[in-house]
Write an enzyme that holds these catalytic residues in place. Structure first.
Site, PDB file in Angstrom:
ATOM      1  N   ARG A 170     -47.760  53.023 -55.404  1.00  4.83           N
ATOM      2  CA  ARG A 170     -47.154  53.329 -56.703  1.00  4.83           C
ATOM      3  C   ARG A 170     -45.638  53.471 -56.564  1.00  4.83           C
ATOM      4  O   ARG A 170     -45.041  54.485 -56.958  1.00  4.83           O
ATOM      5  CB  ARG A 170     -47.789  54.603 -57.292  1.00  4.83           C
ATOM      6  CG  ARG A 170     -47.661  54.632 -58.814  1.00  4.83           C
ATOM      7  CD  ARG A 170     -48.509  55.665 -59.474  1.00  4.83           C
ATOM      8  NE  ARG A 170     -48.252  55.604 -60.916  1.00  4.83           N
ATOM      9  CZ  ARG A 170     -48.912  56.278 -61.823  1.00  4.83           C
ATOM     10  NH1 ARG A 170     -49.894  57.073 -61.474  1.00  4.83           N
ATOM     11  NH2 ARG A 170     -48.615  56.164 -63.102  1.00  4.83           N
ATOM     12  N   CYS A 171     -45.033  52.443 -56.010  1.00  4.04           N
ATOM     13  CA  CYS A 171     -43.623  52.551 -55.649  1.00  4.04           C
ATOM     14  C   CYS A 171     -43.070  51.155 -55.437  1.00  4.04           C
ATOM     15  O   CYS A 171     -43.792  50.253 -55.048  1.00  4.04           O
ATOM     16  CB  CYS A 171     -43.542  53.392 -54.377  1.00  4.04           C
ATOM     17  SG  CYS A 171     -42.304  52.966 -53.193  1.00  4.04           S
ATOM     18  N   GLU A 174     -43.869  54.156 -61.910  1.00  2.00           N
ATOM     19  CA  GLU A 174     -43.897  54.798 -60.599  1.00  2.00           C
ATOM     20  C   GLU A 174     -42.926  55.952 -60.467  1.00  2.00           C
ATOM     21  O   GLU A 174     -42.948  56.671 -59.467  1.00  2.00           O
ATOM     22  CB  GLU A 174     -43.596  53.732 -59.540  1.00  2.00           C
ATOM     23  CG  GLU A 174     -44.678  52.685 -59.548  1.00  2.00           C
ATOM     24  CD  GLU A 174     -44.273  51.386 -58.903  1.00  2.00           C
ATOM     25  OE1 GLU A 174     -43.062  51.121 -58.833  1.00  2.00           O
ATOM     26  OE2 GLU A 174     -45.158  50.643 -58.479  1.00  2.00           O
TER      27      GLU A 174
END
Ligand code: CDP
Length: 788
Positions: A372-373, A742
């Protein structure tokens, strides 16, 4: 942002209810495991109990004797077709099935094909593999020692476990700034391995139609088009050409970067279907998912910050060892082996910076996915936000005041960072002030001082992060040579309804709703009249998929551009119908009218019908457009988070009492969806801060191989998130929007750690690595005589 469209149309800024939810909340979604085809076979995988071992033999006889077991596939079988190795996204190589040795615990060793799922599982249990254990390397620092066993013996020229060295920035200027610094701080920060743990595990149904020569694969992938191309490139020699491959990514139960890589199970299922001519299903169970799929993070960072006694920062220096496991299967853009880690200068106006990262092989599953980045941004943000806090505390300055002093100022945008990135827009102090006001920062400081006198442990932590999301531009960003643009194709039907297809793939983010809102905003067609589709490579335009918060900055922009092309054509048709000159027409959402005569108007629905029934001669009929959008720059969302923690002196437990998150993602398409993204993201920031970590013992055994000991936060542990926003539009995005998916995961951990260290600073504590578990804190309290 006040919506420009009325609620019935539902363009940008409306909290339109998610179109996808009626099917999800009724349990009517279609996930890969819901796909059932006639004569379907099932695949289960035999996995290695050893982290490093030679395979002496594989005895399949007992498995094959089980009624219903049809075949046991080994690396030797795949080697006949040269399919036992495959390329990774970082141009390394990964075993599909091993021929002679295994490199990590839970690695795929063989696959059993059977008529039923449980028979396949029984078959996998019955396969007997004789292993000869080899020395195991789990510590990347030890892996770099001269006497460490060389792990990748498949690479004849490889004489060590070092994968690559990457560096960025001005070393000389940074060294000089450190020499001249009045104050410096230095810290070792470990960001542990974690696992994405999406609700849905990975899997696929591969179906090869021998008559048509066509392969259809329903699979849990965040990037269906790229997968199709990779399949064609890897398996072209066995007759799988790209026009005969259809990848369908149906509903996905969470991706978070973990569904970007190609896992061996997909390849084996495809090979099994091609060989048998029957559909083959492979679905991981929960423990396979957590033990064998790609991991995130595992960065050993040494960071140093230089500045003046008055709090002015000058330079940043970072060295990092990145543990990639046995192969570099990170999902990074090709040119950046350490992803976008060089966003580590964060929100601060630094004069110089230099960063180095070394990738290392160990006996662990492949790692380096972007949890999530946007490719190592979490690691970068954690490093700079920890260091900024450390410096502020070191010089005795309030961490908020310290940040405000060093922030890049609004008038400095577009801002070129010391590491060369051009930040598009920002107002960092604006977000921090708002967060401070909302949480009552001044009163909290007083409360903390009072409590400290009484011996109570309370901490306040800030994280003022900047992200970098929305890859391309294609001149800098590609994955395996595929340029990182994205696409939208919109077709308006004669009755004014529309279908739009995109090159991305939602995994729960609500694209069916927000993309429809973008088109509604641009064309005035109500959201309910627009169907959005993604994830089918036979129908959607080519795109690089959804990860790294790139959907809104790329495909969202493509949607706006395609809609504008349609509006341009609609204007010509309106002029013809109204017998007016195009220049005399004005637009308001949903219609063109003659300037000064609002009654002389044609709605978008009337224009759509005319496009098929009464279009001007000489103009092509129909109303549709496509856009492949190559962003001129990334977008730089940001935020300021403030966390308040109380620490239990008896147990060392950290309790997040309050958490205020002020986010800025520019113009918002759907405020409710953005709020949901932030709530989920914050919880996925809380987990790694306090609970989640994957560790290995000396023999390479995973210590957190199930949800019994890999702790995810539940509703009980999750605090009441308090959210707010500021709005600084992106100057280059057609809608002024930045990505947001994110931000919270990236920004939250540093706020939590900073709060814990703040609570313990007076005891001499300077840093704690995440996850901050009760035993870690209890040990510190005990060492400092706070608890017995
Ligand atoms: O690529 P991904 O969808 O994960 O990330 P994103 O582009 O940040 O979008 C996440 C969700 O938030 C999508 O449904 C977006 O349309 C929505 N969003 C929004 O409503 N407004 C923004 N400024 C950014 C995202």
């Amino acid at each position: 942002m006040t919506p420009k469209t009325p609620a019935e149309i539902g363009g940008m800024g409306h909290s339109v209810k998610r179109k996808e939810d009626p099917r999800f909340i009724r349990g009517q979604g279609t996930y890969v495991d819901d796909i059932v085809l006639p004569d379907m076979l099932y695949l289960d995988i035999v996995r290695s109990p050893y982290a490093h071992a030679t395979i002496k033999s594989i005895d399949t006889s007992k498995a094959l004797a089980i009624p219903g077991v049809l075949a046991v596939i080994t690396g030797k079988d795949l080697a006949q077709y040269n399919l036992h190795w495959m390329p990774t996204l970082m141009s390394d190589t990964q075993m599909v099935l091993p021929v002679d040795k295994v490199m990590y615990q839970a690695q795929e060793v063989a696959a059993v094909l059977a008529t039923e799922r449980y028979i396949a599982a029984d078959g996998a249990d019955a396969v007997e593999v004789d292993y000869d254990p080899l020395p195991v390397v789990v510590d990347p620092k030890k892996a770099l020692l001269p006497d460490a066993p060389v792990l990748r013996t498949d690479k004849p020229d490889k004489k060590d476990n070092h994968i690559w060295h990457w560096e960025w920035g001005d070393r000389a200027a940074t060294d000089q700034a450190f020499k001249e610094a009045e104050v410096t701080v230095k810290e070792d920060i470990y960001i542990p391995r974690i696992h994405v743990s999406s609700i849905e595990t990975c899997g696929c149904v591969a179906s090869f139609d021998k008559v048509k020569g066509k392969l259809t694969v329903w699979m849990t992938t965040q990037a269906p088009h790229a997968i199709r191309t990779v399949f064609a490139l890897v398996a072209g020699h066995v007759g799988l050409a790209e026009h005969k491959i259809q990848i369908i990514s149906p509903d996905i139960g969470g991706g978070f970067g973990g569904k970007v890589p190609v896992y061996p199970g997909y390849v084996i299922a495809v090979a099994a279907s091609v060989l048998t001519g029957k559909p083959v299903k492979w679905i991981e169970d929960r423990m396979e998912n957590i033990q064998a799929d790609s991991f995130a993070r595992d960065y050993h960072i040494t960071a140093e910050l230089a500045g003046k006694k008055d709090g002015q920062l000058t330079a940043l220096r970072i060295k990092t060892i990145a543990d990639h496991g046995y192969t570099d299967a990170a999902a990074n853009p090709s040119k950046f082996p350490a992803g976008l880690f060089h966003i580590c200068t964060g929100s601060y106006d630094l004069k110089a910076a230099h960063v180095e990262v070394d990738g290392v092989y160990t006996n662990k599953p492949p790692g380096g996915i972007a949890y999530r980045c946007s490719f190592r941004v979490t690691e970068a943000v954690h490093a700079i936000e920890r260091m900024a806090d450390l410096m502020a505390h070191e010089i005795g300055m309030d961490p908020a005041e310290f940040r405000i002093k060093n922030f890049i100022k609004p008038e400095q945008f577009p801002y070129k960072s010391a590491l060369g990135w051009e930040y598009d827009s920002g107002d960092y102090a604006g977000a921090l002030h708002k967060a401070m006001e909302k949480i009552g920062y001044a009163e909290l400081k007083k409360e903390q001082a009072e409590k400290r006198k009484r011996g109570e442990l309370m901490g306040i932590g800030i994280s003022s992060f900047t992200e970098i999301v929305g890859a391309g531009p294609s001149k800098h960003f590609d994955i395996l040579g595929l340029k990182m643009f994205d696409s939208a194709e919109i077709r308006i039907h004669p009755t004014g309804k529309a279908i739009a297809r995109f090159g991305t793939k939602s995994q729960g983010q609500g694209h069916e709703t927000t993309y429809a809102q973008i088109i509604a905003e641009e064309l005035g067609i109500p959201v309910d009249d627009i169907a959005v589709e993604e994830g089918d490579t036979d129908t959607a335009p080519y795109g690089l998929g959804t990860y790294a918060s790139r959907s809104t900055p790329t495909a969202g922009a493509a949607g706006a551009v395609a809609a504008r092309k349609i509006r341009d054509k609609a204007k010509k048709i309106a002029a013809y119908l109204l017998e007016a000159h195009e220049d005399d027409l004005e637009w308001e959402p949903g219609k063109f009218f003659v300037k000064g005569s609002p009654d002389r108007a044609k709605t978008i629905q009337e224009i759509s019908l005319a496009a098929y029934t009464n279009h001007p001669q000489g103009m092509e009929a129909g109303l549709e457009a496509v856009s492949y959008y190559d962003p001129p720059n990334l977008t730089y969302p940001f935020g300021s988070y403030i966390c308040v923690v109380d620490i239990d002196k008896g147990t060392g437990e950290v309790k997040v009492r309050r958490f205020v998150a002020v986010d800025d993602c520019g113009n918002i398409i759907n405020p409710m969806i953005v709020e949901g993204q932030i709530h989920g993201g914050l919880t996925m920031g809380l987990g790694p801060s306090l609970y989640e970590e994957i560790q290995y013992d000396e023999s390479g055994n995973i210590l957190q191989g199930s949800f019994m000991n890999y702790l995810l936060p539940t509703a009980v542990e999750t605090p009441n998130w308090e959210t707010d926003k500021t709005c600084t539009p992106s100057p280059h995005h057609p809608l002024g929007a930045k990505g947001v998916g994110e931000s919270a995961t990236v920004g939250a951990p540093a706020a939590i750690v900073n709060a814990v260290v703040d609570a313990l600073w007076h005891l001499g504590v300077r840093h704690i690595d995440i996850p901050i578990t009760p035993p870690k804190v209890w040990k510190l309290l005990r060492e400092n005589g706070v608890t017995e």
